[in-house]
Motif scaffolding. Structure first.
Motif, PDB file in Angstrom:
ATOM      1  N   HIS A  50      45.116  41.157  43.534  1.00 39.46           N
ATOM      2  CA  HIS A  50      44.399  41.482  42.370  1.00 39.46           C
ATOM      3  C   HIS A  50      44.902  40.475  41.354  1.00 39.46           C
ATOM      4  N   VAL A  51      43.910  40.030  40.407  1.00 39.06           N
ATOM      5  CA  VAL A  51      44.232  38.995  39.610  1.00 39.06           C
ATOM      6  C   VAL A  51      44.371  39.638  38.103  1.00 39.06           C
ATOM      7  N   LEU A  52      45.206  39.663  37.210  1.00 37.50           N
ATOM      8  CA  LEU A  52      45.232  39.882  36.018  1.00 37.50           C
ATOM      9  C   LEU A  52      44.836  38.668  35.257  1.00 37.50           C
ATOM     10  N   GLU A  53      43.472  38.905  34.552  1.00 36.85           N
ATOM     11  CA  GLU A  53      42.832  37.917  33.845  1.00 36.85           C
ATOM     12  C   GLU A  53      43.640  37.446  32.642  1.00 36.85           C
ATOM     13  N   ILE A  54      43.647  36.028  32.643  1.00 35.11           N
ATOM     14  CA  ILE A  54      44.315  35.460  31.674  1.00 35.11           C
ATOM     15  C   ILE A  54      43.555  34.022  31.395  1.00 35.11           C
ATOM     16  N   TYR A  55      42.761  34.066  30.165  1.00 33.54           N
ATOM     17  CA  TYR A  55      42.036  32.788  29.627  1.00 33.54           C
ATOM     18  C   TYR A  55      42.767  32.070  28.715  1.00 33.54           C
ATOM     19  N   GLU A  56      42.364  30.903  28.512  1.00 35.45           N
ATOM     20  CA  GLU A  56      42.959  30.501  27.243  1.00 35.45           C
ATOM     21  C   GLU A  56      42.823  31.145  26.004  1.00 35.45           C
ATOM     22  N   GLY A  57      43.715  31.229  25.218  1.00 40.48           N
ATOM     23  CA  GLY A  57      43.458  32.284  24.067  1.00 40.48           C
ATOM     24  C   GLY A  57      43.273  33.862  24.323  1.00 40.48           C
ATOM     25  N   ALA A  58      43.417  34.056  25.333  1.00 41.13           N
ATOM     26  CA  ALA A  58      43.230  35.801  25.781  1.00 41.13           C
ATOM     27  C   ALA A  58      44.666  36.323  25.594  1.00 41.13           C
ATOM     28  N   TYR A  59      44.601  37.485  25.459  1.00 41.03           N
ATOM     29  CA  TYR A  59      45.951  38.356  25.406  1.00 41.03           C
ATOM     30  C   TYR A  59      46.745  38.192  26.691  1.00 41.03           C
ATOM     31  N   VAL A  60      47.846  38.184  26.500  1.00 43.28           N
ATOM     32  CA  VAL A  60      48.850  38.109  27.721  1.00 43.28           C
ATOM     33  C   VAL A  60      49.094  39.271  28.484  1.00 43.28           C
ATOM     34  N   THR A  61      49.007  39.678  29.691  1.00 41.56           N
ATOM     35  CA  THR A  61      49.253  40.848  30.081  1.00 41.56           C
ATOM     36  C   THR A  61      50.759  41.388  29.823  1.00 41.56           C
ATOM     37  N   THR A  62      50.842  42.691  29.810  1.00 46.49           N
ATOM     38  CA  THR A  62      52.212  43.404  29.295  1.00 46.49           C
ATOM     39  C   THR A  62      52.792  43.790  30.816  1.00 46.49           C
ATOM     40  N   VAL A  63      54.051  43.981  30.698  1.00 49.31           N
ATOM     41  CA  VAL A  63      54.760  44.528  31.871  1.00 49.31           C
ATOM     42  C   VAL A  63      54.245  45.846  32.391  1.00 49.31           C
ATOM     43  N   GLN A  64      53.619  46.562  31.436  1.00 50.96           N
ATOM     44  CA  GLN A  64      52.903  47.823  31.832  1.00 50.96           C
ATOM     45  C   GLN A  64      51.647  47.687  32.661  1.00 50.96           C
ATOM     46  N   ASP A  65      51.020  46.547  32.304  1.00 49.77           N
ATOM     47  CA  ASP A  65      49.722  46.140  32.883  1.00 49.77           C
ATOM     48  C   ASP A  65      50.163  45.713  34.529  1.00 49.77           C
ATOM     49  N   GLN A  66      51.078  44.951  34.635  1.00 54.33           N
ATOM     50  CA  GLN A  66      51.651  44.651  35.760  1.00 54.33           C
ATOM     51  C   GLN A  66      51.992  45.741  36.701  1.00 54.33           C
ATOM     52  N   HIS A  67      52.728  46.530  36.066  1.00 53.93           N
ATOM     53  CA  HIS A  67      53.140  47.810  37.057  1.00 53.93           C
ATOM     54  C   HIS A  67      52.161  48.549  37.370  1.00 53.93           C
ATOM     55  N   GLU A  68      51.163  49.035  36.425  1.00 52.73           N
ATOM     56  CA  GLU A  68      50.025  49.964  36.697  1.00 52.73           C
ATOM     57  C   GLU A  68      49.147  49.205  37.941  1.00 52.73           C
ATOM     58  N   SER A  69      48.903  47.900  37.778  1.00 53.48           N
ATOM     59  CA  SER A  69      48.088  47.312  38.534  1.00 53.48           C
ATOM     60  C   SER A  69      48.829  47.206  39.910  1.00 53.48           C
ATOM     61  N   GLY A  70      50.208  46.883  39.805  1.00 57.88           N
ATOM     62  CA  GLY A  70      50.951  46.904  41.221  1.00 57.88           C
ATOM     63  C   GLY A  70      50.901  48.240  41.942  1.00 57.88           C
ATOM     64  N   SER A  71      50.895  49.280  41.138  1.00 60.83           N
ATOM     65  CA  SER A  71      50.913  50.513  41.821  1.00 60.83           C
ATOM     66  C   SER A  71      49.543  50.860  42.568  1.00 60.83           C
ATOM     67  N   ARG A  72      48.323  50.393  41.749  1.00 58.92           N
ATOM     68  CA  ARG A  72      47.034  50.645  42.489  1.00 58.92           C
ATOM     69  C   ARG A  72      46.866  49.628  43.622  1.00 58.92           C
ATOM     70  N   HIS A  89      49.874  42.416  50.064  1.00 53.49           N
ATOM     71  CA  HIS A  89      49.181  42.389  48.937  1.00 53.49           C
ATOM     72  C   HIS A  89      49.837  41.519  47.816  1.00 53.49           C
ATOM     73  N   GLN A  90      48.742  40.991  46.990  1.00 53.90           N
ATOM     74  CA  GLN A  90      49.597  39.973  45.978  1.00 53.90           C
ATOM     75  C   GLN A  90      48.919  40.248  44.536  1.00 53.90           C
ATOM     76  N   GLN A  91      49.739  40.148  43.616  1.00 52.90           N
ATOM     77  CA  GLN A  91      49.258  40.123  42.240  1.00 52.90           C
ATOM     78  C   GLN A  91      49.562  38.921  41.473  1.00 52.90           C
ATOM     79  N   ARG A  92      48.477  38.258  41.048  1.00 58.64           N
ATOM     80  CA  ARG A  92      48.555  36.982  40.186  1.00 58.64           C
ATOM     81  C   ARG A  92      47.915  37.173  39.051  1.00 58.64           C
ATOM     82  N   ALA A  93      48.262  36.205  38.092  1.00 65.07           N
ATOM     83  CA  ALA A  93      47.580  36.148  36.628  1.00 65.07           C
ATOM     84  C   ALA A  93      47.218  34.868  36.527  1.00 65.07           C
ATOM     85  N   GLY A  94      45.947  34.831  35.900  1.00 61.86           N
ATOM     86  CA  GLY A  94      45.222  33.606  35.738  1.00 61.86           C
ATOM     87  C   GLY A  94      43.665  33.674  35.671  1.00 61.86           C
TER      88      GLY A  94
END
Length: 313
Positions: A50-72, A89-94
């Protein structure tokens, strides 16, 4: 349909490591069924990403985002685990397409699986240019699984089966490699194959009927298709050659819709007509409108690749 273990004889396994990129959408859940199906059939290892989408100028994911997606992610991995099917499984941001291709390289995946809505304007689903970039950069074939809108509204999709594989070919090296791959999938699963060649409008006369030269071209293509079909039948695979005329994307889709096809396998570097078949308008037509999964790529690795190309002239 329950996946049956494929019988490969002395041939190496076609699929050993699957990378499944998920955004937890209904479409991704539908694609997950294909991952489970193929992993069980080939006893392939699965990496869920699962990729937590982070583009230039985009909102940075929160710890809560990471925790919720990690659980899923844990839930997805749990559903995919089967006897003899290891799942990590892996979780990445980018940027999703770049991360997916990087992880495919890192895990030495030989198949990437993505879910797609087949529509534009929806977030977190690897649509349009993102899907095309994955296909362009991926080190292995990419299976895109679309959940039709009707099934999405009803919360259910068509039962998984792989009984009819269609392979559009133009006799280029890339399309013949895709054919090798499609034939192997069909042989492993006891499916039939359709060899689909599209005669483009320029092959017709001005009045859109076959002229003498166009008819000669059609006969030559028919002879080449028969050669390929004979070679495939010699491998114990039921095969049907089909020639259609028209714009490649539309003709491919027309055939898919009329033939109850379960899977389309195609190369992405063919000559004109099938050339770059997963780019531009053809990508929108085939990947987003096909009622069945589309397995495409420019890198197909199959033991004995090139045998069909060498025998068909």
């Amino acid at each position: 349909m329950e996946a049956k273990r494929v019988t490969m004889g002395n041939e190496p396994a076609l699929i050993t490591r699957i990378l499944f990129a998920t955004d937890f959408s209904a479409c991704a859940r539908h694609a997950e069924q294909y991952v489970a199906f193929l992993a069980a059939a080939y006893r392939a290892a699965v990496t869920v990403l699962h990729v937590l989408e982070i583009y230039e100028g985009a909102y940075v994911t929160t710890v809560q985002d990471q925790h919720e997606s990690g659980s899923r992610l844990d839930d997805v991995a749990g559903r995919l685990r089967q006897p003899a099917v290891p799942v990590t499984h892996q979780q990445r941001a980018g940027i999703p397409d770049a991360i997916i291709c990087d992880v495919a390289e890192d895990t030495r995946a030989d198949l990437i699986v993505l879910g797609t809505h087949g529509r534009t304007g929806l977030r977190h689903i690897l649509l349009g240019s993102t899907a095309e970039r994955v296909l362009t950069m991926a080190p292995c074939p990419v299976l895109t699984v679309r959940l039709p809108e009707e099934a999405e509204r009803q919360g259910a999709g068509r039962p998984i089966r792989l009984m009819h594989v269609a392979v559009p070919i133009d006799f280029s090296d890339c399309s013949m490699e895709a054919l090798e791959y499609g034939v192997r999938i069909a042989k492993d699963g006891g499916a039939s194959v359709t060899l689909l060649h599209i005669l483009e409008p320029l092959s017709y006369g001005i009045d859109l009927t076959f002229g003498h030269a166009a008819e000669q071209n059609r006969q030559q293509i028919a002879a080449q298709l028969k050669q390929a079909a004979d070679e495939i039948e010699a491998r114990g695979v039921s095969v049907r050659p089909v020639i259609r005329g028209g714009v490649p994307a539309d003709s491919i889709l027309d055939y898919i819709h009329s033939s109850d096809c379960d899977l389309v396998v195609m190369g992405t570097q063919g000559r004109r007509g099938i050339a770059h078949v997963v780019k531009g308008s053809v990508a929108e037509a085939v990947l987003r409108r096909a009622p069945c999964p589309v397995l495409a790529g420019k890198h197909f690795t199959v033991a004995g690749t090139g045998r069909l190309a060498a025998r068909v002239s």
